[in-house]
Motif scaffolding. Structure first.
Motif, PDB file in Angstrom:
ATOM      1  N   LYS A  67     -99.615 -26.416-105.694  1.00 24.41           N
ATOM      2  CA  LYS A  67     -99.167 -25.007-104.898  1.00 24.41           C
ATOM      3  C   LYS A  67    -100.468 -24.297-105.108  1.00 24.41           C
ATOM      4  N   LEU A  68    -101.061 -24.024-106.121  1.00 23.73           N
ATOM      5  CA  LEU A  68    -102.214 -23.032-106.185  1.00 23.73           C
ATOM      6  C   LEU A  68    -103.407 -23.706-105.493  1.00 23.73           C
ATOM      7  N   LEU A  69    -103.468 -25.323-105.229  1.00 26.81           N
ATOM      8  CA  LEU A  69    -104.785 -25.529-104.589  1.00 26.81           C
ATOM      9  C   LEU A  69    -104.647 -25.302-103.194  1.00 26.81           C
ATOM     10  N   LYS A  70    -103.359 -25.488-102.626  1.00 25.43           N
ATOM     11  CA  LYS A  70    -103.156 -25.461-101.189  1.00 25.43           C
ATOM     12  C   LYS A  70    -103.288 -23.979-100.712  1.00 25.43           C
ATOM     13  N   SER A  71    -102.891 -22.904-101.896  1.00 31.71           N
ATOM     14  CA  SER A  71    -103.163 -21.511-101.175  1.00 31.71           C
ATOM     15  C   SER A  71    -104.700 -20.982-101.480  1.00 31.71           C
ATOM     16  N   GLN A  72    -105.534 -21.875-102.166  1.00 26.53           N
ATOM     17  CA  GLN A  72    -107.049 -21.316-102.333  1.00 26.53           C
ATOM     18  C   GLN A  72    -107.721 -21.395-100.758  1.00 26.53           C
ATOM     19  N   ALA A  73    -108.617 -20.508-100.903  1.00 23.98           N
ATOM     20  CA  ALA A  73    -109.442 -20.224 -99.530  1.00 23.98           C
ATOM     21  C   ALA A  73    -110.050 -21.658 -99.117  1.00 23.98           C
TER      22      ALA A  73
END
Length: 194
Positions: A67-73
């Motif tokens: 989830k965090l990686l998907k939300s990264q720039a």
């Protein structure tokens, strides 16, 4: 600063770069590396962590990271090479410091796991806190597995805890009451002796 990484660390770094490029992320972060370690179910990192967490808890951590990686720039077009994030650099420096402290020639998976536990990177730090796993617990487990071995080759990690990988600990099985009794099994005992 030249860093010597073990083969497992190099493989994880390569996989982390592939993950970052696949997501078109602008930065290669500590979470890309953590996800790469967790995806390798046969690796030393996964083995170390599975001592403290169930398969379900490990999967939860992996989902949080995703989830965090998907939300990264991310790059809007094309695939450019991501730059190394400040957190990843901090993690690698911390692992290098631990390797020197332990008088190892290579930065290994266990150094990185301890570096993760020292740093306040989410979601890993929160996940450890939820499981009530402290850095001291991780370090004690690593020390137990390693014994007095040092990492002086890039393949050294594969020899850690080799007995538990390839053998059964009869003392542990007996202590847990999981060893079959030998009383009344005279025929089997005689055949074994012969």
């Amino acid at each position: 600063m030249t860093q010597n990484f073990t083969d497992q660390v190099n493989q994880a770094l390569e996989q982390a770069l592939i993950l970052a490029q696949g997501n078109k992320n602008t930065e290669l972060s500590e979470n890309h590396l953590l996800k790469a370690f967790l995806e390798n179910k046969e690796g030393y990192f996964f083995e170390l962590l599975s001592h403290f967490a169930s398969k379900f808890e490990m999967e939860n951590l992996e989902q949080e990271i995703q989830k965090l990686l998907k939300s990264q720039a991310s790059f809007s077009s094309g695939v450019e090479a991501p730059k190394s994030s400040q957190n990843l650099q901090t993690l690698l420096v911390q692992a290098n410091i631990l390797a020197k402290k332990w008088q190892d020639s290579y930065v290994g998976v266990d150094h990185l796991l301890l570096a993760y536990s020292h740093c306040n990177f989410e979601p890993f730090k929160g996940w450890l806190k939820k499981l009530n796993v402290k850095t001291g617990n991780i370090e004690a487990h690593i020390t137990k597995l390693r014994g007095n071995q040092k990492i002086h080759s890039s393949t050294q990690e594969s020899s850690f805890d080799a007995l538990s990988k390839f053998c059964k600990n009869l003392t542990e099985l007996a202590a847990n009451g999981k060893l079959e009794p030998v009383i009344g099994r005279d025929d089997e005992i005689r055949r074994t002796i012969q």
